[in-house]
Each structure stands twice: as structure tokens, then as C-alpha cells.
Design a protein around this motif. Structure first.
Motif, PDB file in Angstrom:
ATOM      1  N   ASP A 144      -1.134  -3.560  -7.747  1.00 42.87           N
ATOM      2  CA  ASP A 144      -1.202  -2.218  -7.190  1.00 42.87           C
ATOM      3  C   ASP A 144      -2.428  -2.065  -6.296  1.00 42.87           C
ATOM      4  O   ASP A 144      -2.340  -2.101  -5.079  1.00 42.87           O
ATOM      5  N   ASP A 145      -3.595  -1.916  -6.882  1.00 42.47           N
ATOM      6  CA  ASP A 145      -4.817  -1.665  -6.112  1.00 42.47           C
ATOM      7  C   ASP A 145      -5.972  -2.402  -6.782  1.00 42.47           C
ATOM      8  O   ASP A 145      -6.483  -1.958  -7.805  1.00 42.47           O
ATOM      9  N   PRO A 146      -6.394  -3.528  -6.220  1.00 47.31           N
ATOM     10  CA  PRO A 146      -7.454  -4.299  -6.865  1.00 47.31           C
ATOM     11  C   PRO A 146      -8.821  -3.630  -6.826  1.00 47.31           C
ATOM     12  O   PRO A 146      -9.760  -4.120  -7.453  1.00 47.31           O
ATOM     13  N   THR A 147      -8.956  -2.506  -6.115  1.00 50.69           N
ATOM     14  CA  THR A 147     -10.256  -1.815  -6.072  1.00 50.69           C
ATOM     15  C   THR A 147     -10.414  -0.811  -7.203  1.00 50.69           C
ATOM     16  O   THR A 147     -11.509  -0.251  -7.382  1.00 50.69           O
ATOM     17  N   ARG A 148      -9.366  -0.557  -7.978  1.00 50.55           N
ATOM     18  CA  ARG A 148      -9.460   0.391  -9.080  1.00 50.55           C
ATOM     19  C   ARG A 148     -10.461  -0.090 -10.117  1.00 50.55           C
ATOM     20  O   ARG A 148     -10.527  -1.290 -10.409  1.00 50.55           O
ATOM     21  N   PRO A 149     -11.237   0.828 -10.705  1.00 52.96           N
ATOM     22  CA  PRO A 149     -12.194   0.421 -11.745  1.00 52.96           C
ATOM     23  C   PRO A 149     -11.530  -0.270 -12.926  1.00 52.96           C
ATOM     24  O   PRO A 149     -12.142  -1.131 -13.567  1.00 52.96           O
ATOM     25  N   ASP A 150     -10.268   0.099 -13.234  1.00 52.43           N
ATOM     26  CA  ASP A 150      -9.584  -0.488 -14.385  1.00 52.43           C
ATOM     27  C   ASP A 150      -8.678  -1.654 -13.997  1.00 52.43           C
ATOM     28  O   ASP A 150      -7.879  -2.112 -14.804  1.00 52.43           O
ATOM     29  N   ARG A 203       0.792  -1.224   0.000  1.00 50.22           N
ATOM     30  CA  ARG A 203       0.000   0.000   0.000  1.00 50.22           C
ATOM     31  C   ARG A 203       0.834   1.290   0.000  1.00 50.22           C
ATOM     32  O   ARG A 203       0.415   2.286  -0.616  1.00 50.22           O
ATOM     33  N   PRO A 204       2.005   1.371   0.674  1.00 56.25           N
ATOM     34  CA  PRO A 204       2.765   2.627   0.609  1.00 56.25           C
ATOM     35  C   PRO A 204       3.122   3.057  -0.806  1.00 56.25           C
ATOM     36  O   PRO A 204       3.277   4.254  -1.075  1.00 56.25           O
ATOM     37  N   LEU A 205       3.251   2.107  -1.724  1.00 61.57           N
ATOM     38  CA  LEU A 205       3.574   2.473  -3.104  1.00 61.57           C
ATOM     39  C   LEU A 205       2.453   3.257  -3.766  1.00 61.57           C
ATOM     40  O   LEU A 205       2.680   4.002  -4.715  1.00 61.57           O
ATOM     41  N   HIS A 206       1.226   3.095  -3.254  1.00 61.17           N
ATOM     42  CA  HIS A 206       0.071   3.757  -3.861  1.00 61.17           C
ATOM     43  C   HIS A 206       0.172   5.281  -3.757  1.00 61.17           C
ATOM     44  O   HIS A 206      -0.346   5.999  -4.615  1.00 61.17           O
ATOM     45  N   SER A 207       0.824   5.788  -2.700  1.00 70.49           N
ATOM     46  CA  SER A 207       0.904   7.236  -2.502  1.00 70.49           C
ATOM     47  C   SER A 207       2.179   7.841  -3.086  1.00 70.49           C
ATOM     48  O   SER A 207       2.387   9.057  -2.994  1.00 70.49           O
ATOM     49  N   LEU A 208       3.046   7.019  -3.679  1.00 72.39           N
ATOM     50  CA  LEU A 208       4.263   7.522  -4.308  1.00 72.39           C
ATOM     51  C   LEU A 208       4.025   7.761  -5.793  1.00 72.39           C
ATOM     52  O   LEU A 208       3.020   7.331  -6.357  1.00 72.39           O
ATOM     53  N   ASP A 209       4.962   8.456  -6.414  1.00 68.03           N
ATOM     54  CA  ASP A 209       4.815   8.750  -7.839  1.00 68.03           C
ATOM     55  C   ASP A 209       5.522   7.721  -8.717  1.00 68.03           C
ATOM     56  O   ASP A 209       5.606   7.880  -9.932  1.00 68.03           O
ATOM     57  N   THR A 210       6.039   6.668  -8.109  1.00 72.67           N
ATOM     58  CA  THR A 210       6.731   5.622  -8.843  1.00 72.67           C
ATOM     59  C   THR A 210       6.688   4.346  -8.015  1.00 72.67           C
ATOM     60  O   THR A 210       6.591   4.391  -6.788  1.00 72.67           O
ATOM     61  N   PRO A 233      -7.313  -5.290 -13.591  1.00 74.54           N
ATOM     62  CA  PRO A 233      -7.595  -6.490 -14.389  1.00 74.54           C
ATOM     63  C   PRO A 233      -8.331  -7.536 -13.558  1.00 74.54           C
ATOM     64  O   PRO A 233      -8.270  -7.539 -12.325  1.00 74.54           O
ATOM     65  N   LEU A 234      -9.031  -8.440 -14.233  1.00 66.80           N
ATOM     66  CA  LEU A 234      -9.763  -9.488 -13.528  1.00 66.80           C
ATOM     67  C   LEU A 234      -8.843 -10.336 -12.666  1.00 66.80           C
ATOM     68  O   LEU A 234      -9.238 -10.820 -11.603  1.00 66.80           O
ATOM     69  N   SER A 235      -7.603 -10.500 -13.106  1.00 63.32           N
ATOM     70  CA  SER A 235      -6.660 -11.319 -12.341  1.00 63.32           C
ATOM     71  C   SER A 235      -6.333 -10.714 -10.981  1.00 63.32           C
ATOM     72  O   SER A 235      -5.845 -11.407 -10.086  1.00 63.32           O
ATOM     73  N   ALA A 236      -6.612  -9.411 -10.802  1.00 63.60           N
ATOM     74  CA  ALA A 236      -6.270  -8.746  -9.537  1.00 63.60           C
ATOM     75  C   ALA A 236      -7.061  -9.294  -8.359  1.00 63.60           C
ATOM     76  O   ALA A 236      -6.675  -9.107  -7.210  1.00 63.60           O
ATOM     77  N   THR A 237      -8.171  -9.966  -8.625  1.00 62.94           N
ATOM     78  CA  THR A 237      -8.971 -10.545  -7.540  1.00 62.94           C
ATOM     79  C   THR A 237      -9.085 -12.056  -7.677  1.00 62.94           C
ATOM     80  O   THR A 237     -10.043 -12.651  -7.203  1.00 62.94           O
ATOM     81  N   ALA A 238      -8.090 -12.675  -8.321  1.00 65.58           N
ATOM     82  CA  ALA A 238      -8.170 -14.109  -8.589  1.00 65.58           C
ATOM     83  C   ALA A 238      -7.312 -14.950  -7.658  1.00 65.58           C
ATOM     84  O   ALA A 238      -7.292 -16.166  -7.773  1.00 65.58           O
ATOM     85  N   ALA A 239      -6.587 -14.335  -6.717  1.00 66.18           N
ATOM     86  CA  ALA A 239      -5.675 -15.089  -5.871  1.00 66.18           C
ATOM     87  C   ALA A 239      -6.407 -15.844  -4.773  1.00 66.18           C
ATOM     88  O   ALA A 239      -7.524 -15.510  -4.387  1.00 66.18           O
ATOM     89  N   ASP A 240      -5.746 -16.866  -4.242  1.00 67.10           N
ATOM     90  CA  ASP A 240      -6.309 -17.657  -3.148  1.00 67.10           C
ATOM     91  C   ASP A 240      -6.272 -16.899  -1.828  1.00 67.10           C
ATOM     92  O   ASP A 240      -7.132 -17.093  -0.972  1.00 67.10           O
ATOM     93  N   ALA A 241      -5.257 -16.055  -1.647  1.00 65.71           N
ATOM     94  CA  ALA A 241      -5.136 -15.252  -0.427  1.00 65.71           C
ATOM     95  C   ALA A 241      -4.243 -14.053  -0.731  1.00 65.71           C
ATOM     96  O   ALA A 241      -3.428 -14.085  -1.659  1.00 65.71           O
ATOM     97  N   TYR A 242      -4.403 -13.002   0.074  1.00 67.08           N
ATOM     98  CA  TYR A 242      -3.718 -11.730  -0.167  1.00 67.08           C
ATOM     99  C   TYR A 242      -2.882 -11.333   1.039  1.00 67.08           C
ATOM    100  O   TYR A 242      -3.227 -11.628   2.186  1.00 67.08           O
ATOM    101  N   ILE A 243      -1.784 -10.633   0.740  1.00 69.11           N
ATOM    102  CA  ILE A 243      -0.978  -9.961   1.758  1.00 69.11           C
ATOM    103  C   ILE A 243      -1.064  -8.472   1.454  1.00 69.11           C
ATOM    104  O   ILE A 243      -0.738  -8.040   0.339  1.00 69.11           O
ATOM    105  N   VAL A 244      -1.522  -7.684   2.415  1.00 69.92           N
ATOM    106  CA  VAL A 244      -1.654  -6.232   2.237  1.00 69.92           C
ATOM    107  C   VAL A 244      -0.760  -5.561   3.274  1.00 69.92           C
ATOM    108  O   VAL A 244      -0.979  -5.697   4.476  1.00 69.92           O
ATOM    109  N   THR A 245       0.260  -4.836   2.808  1.00 73.34           N
ATOM    110  CA  THR A 245       1.209  -4.246   3.748  1.00 73.34           C
ATOM    111  C   THR A 245       0.887  -2.783   4.035  1.00 73.34           C
ATOM    112  O   THR A 245       0.478  -2.042   3.153  1.00 73.34           O
ATOM    113  N   GLU A 246       1.075  -2.393   5.307  1.00 73.30           N
ATOM    114  CA  GLU A 246       0.895  -1.017   5.775  1.00 73.30           C
ATOM    115  C   GLU A 246      -0.378  -0.372   5.236  1.00 73.30           C
ATOM    116  O   GLU A 246      -0.319   0.653   4.528  1.00 73.30           O
TER     117      GLU A 246
END
Length: 340
Positions: free
Chosen positions: A110-116, A72-79, A118-131
Motif C-alpha cells: 500500500d504505502d511504504p511511508t506509513r509509520p506502521d 497509488r490511486p488505491l490510496h485515496s479509495l475506501d477499498t 512492515p519492514l518488508s515494505a522497503t525490502a525490495a530490489d526495485a519499485y514500481i509506483v503507478t500514478e
């Protein structure tokens, strides 16, 4: 279900003289299909080059053998590659290798909640979400969809509500503050980021408590993480621009902020460590290579990643996780900026 090549399930059905449903049942082990029919369908599929989609097969079998990592910290950076910061590379690399040890693959998203997304963003068996951020939408989405996940650090608005690895933000802040005091700091300031996450929040709370216990007036400033080293001049103005007392030590949570302040105070003739001690709560290459080099915490992201993968795999497989919910202890890499 489509094949990954040109041939489709309908092609197999036509060549084998059966329905597409029979082909699907035969290739996925579902339903009741005679053994000789299964063998004929498998032979035909091989002859015409049909290969079942692994994602579709995973959905049929309720498991893909795939984990997802959301930093998640990468979401607020510009790269996604902040200059000099190797924490995220160490985290993602170690998580990928740890997943392989468990027989899983790792997907970095990056962010599976984004409207764009990909379908694969919510296809995993389990997720790790940091910070995660406060009221993080990623945690909300995963929870609402009953997708297993583990959070590294808590959502500040919902501590303890989800499965989470207990980070040591308070303990680590006190470790650095005590080190600065032992190195000679008597007026220690704190420079945090602005992301609304537990790391910033708990570090600030620990600092305020530490100041109260020592009878020191707090001196606190915050600058956006995305600005990195560019905050140097603004931070120097904040701490040294006005008349009156100035800090003789600054604890910067991020390594890039520490690098920017280190360069800015040197340009003003403020000597580090003689006049000012600087330490950071996370490291960057700049902290190791600068003159003077800067003391930083090593948060050991490899150990955090391995533990998070262990928990994610257990969640995916319905096994208990309670004994794996505390991250490794950070260590202090003492360098020139706190050696007088």
C-alpha cells in the motif's frame, strides 16, 4: 540472522564448535573459511534443521530477487477492490507474472511511508509506483534512500525528475474528445476526479486546449474518485440542473463516474445516446453491462505492467532503461452510449 525454524545460528555455532560469525561467513560465502569447516557447518545446519532467513541472505548479497508494486490511486479509495474496476487487478496480475518471467517475485504494498508499514515494505530490489500524487511522499522516500524505482506517469510537481514511463494522458483525452465530436457532440463537458495526479491534470489541460482550438466554452466538473457511482445525482445536477445550455456529451475520466452519470440521467428522462453522449477514460464492468453500455478507453494495463517490470528489473540490475520508457497506446471500445 535468524533461522526460519526453531534452530538459530547460535545453535549451529555451538553444535559445530565455531563462532556465530564463522557460521554466517560459511553459509553466506563471505570471509575466508576453510572448505572442511564450511562442509561441517553445512552438515550440522542440515542436521538440526537450521534455515537461513531469505531476507537476511538477500541483504547480505545485495539482492532479494523481489520487486514491489505500489498502486497509488488505491490510496485515496475506501477499498482495495473498488466495485467493477478491473484495471488494478489486471495491472497487478500482469506485473506479478512478468516479474516471474524475469526470475523475480512481486510484492504488492500500500504505502511504504506509513509509520506502521512492515519492514518488508522497503525490502525490495526495485519499485514500481503507478500514478503518483503531486509531491508524492513514496517517490521522495525511495529517492532519498537511493532505492531504484520507476514511476508510471509523472509526479505533477516533479515531471522528469525520476525514471518514469511516459503515459499518454493528453493524447488519450484528445482521442475521446474527438470521438465524441464525430459522434455528434457539440457541447462536450469534462468530468474528472480530484486526485492530484498527472492523469487528472493533463486530461484537464488537454480538454481546455481542445476547447480553445474549437471555439467551445469549457464545461468542467470534478468529483472524488472514492465516490464512484454515487456521484451520479450530483453530476446530473451540475450539468443539467440549472437553466441555460446543457452539454450534449460528457467525457468522464473514470468508468465508475460514467456509470453513475449514465444511471442518473436516465432517471431524469435524458436519453443516452439520443440526447446525451457519454464516454469514459477508463473502464469498469458496469460500463460493459449497463443499458445502454458505455464507450470506454482500454488503457491496456497488462502492457504497462510488463514494461514497468522490464524497467524495474533493469534498474535493480544496473542496466540501461532508456528504450523502454513509453507506455502502450490506449484503444477505444466504442459502445452504445456514443452510437446514434
Amino acid at each position: 540472522m535468524r533461522g526460519s525454524g526453531k534452530a538459530t545460528i547460535k545453535d549451529v555455532a555451538k553444535a559445530a564448535g565455531v563462532s556465530p560469525t564463522t557460521v554466517s561467513h560459511a553459509l553466506n560465502g563471505k570471509g575466508t573459511v576453510r572448505r572442511e569447516t564450511v562442509e561441517r557447518i553445512e552438515r550440522v545446519a542440515a542436521e538440526i534443521g537450521y534455515r537461513a532467513s531469505p531476507i537476511a541472505q538477500g541483504l547480505q548479497n545485495s539482492r532479494l530477487g523481489l520487486l514491489a508494486l505500489v498502486i497509488r490511486p488505491l490510496h485515496s479509495l475506501d477499498t482495495f477492490l473498488p466495485e467493477g474496476v478491473d484495471y488494478f487487478l489486471r495491472m497487478s496480475g500482469a506485473a506479478s507474472l512478468a516479474a516471474m518471467e524475469h526470475g523475480y517475485s512481486m510484492m504488492l504494498i500500500d504505502d511504504p511511508t506509513r509509520p506502521d508499514a512492515p519492514l518488508s515494505a522497503t525490502a525490495a530490489d526495485a519499485y514500481i509506483v503507478t500514478e503518483p500524487f503531486e509531491n508524492d511522499p513514496v517517490l521522495t522516500m525511495l529517492s532519498e534512500r537511493n532505492i531504484p524505482f520507476v514511476s508510471v506517469g509523472s509526479d505533477p510537481a516533479r515531471p522528469g525528475q525520476f525514471v518514469e514511463l511516459a503515459t499518454r494522458d493528453w493524447e488519450e483525452a484528445i482521442l475521446v474528445l474527438d470521438h465524441l465530436a464525430k459522434a455528434g457532440g457539440t457541447r462536450i463537458a469534462l468530468l474528472t476526479g480530484t486526485d492530484q495526479n498527472a492523469w487528472n491534470r493533463e486530461s484537464e489541460d488537454a480538454y481546455l486546449d481542445w476547447c480553445a482550438r474549437r471555439g467551445q466554452s469549457p464545461d468542467l466538473a470534478s468529483f472524488p474518485e472514492v465516490e464512484g457511482e454515487r456521484i451520479g445525482e450530483a453530476a446530473a445536477d451540475r450539468f443539467f440542473g440549472a437553466e441555460g445550455s446543457h452539454p450534449d456529451a460528457v467525457f468522464c475520466l473514470t468508468g465508475r463516474h460514467a456509470a453513475g452519470l449514465n444511471a442518473a440521467v436516465a432517471a431524469r428522462g435524458i436519453r443516452v445516446p439520443e440526447d446525451l453522449l457519454i464516454a469514459a477514460g477508463s473502464g469498469a464492468i458496469q460500463n460493459r453491462m449497463s443499458k445502454p453500455s458505455v464507450t470506454t478507453l482500454d488503457l491496456h494495463p497488462e502492457g504497462i505492467a510488463a514494461l514497468a517490470v522490464e524497467v524495474a528489473v533493469r534498474l535493480a540490475e544496473g542496466r540501461p532503461t532508456e528504450e523502454f520508457l513509453e507506455v502502450p497506446t490506449a484503444t477505444l471500445d466504442v459502445r452504445e452510449s456514443t452510437r446514434r
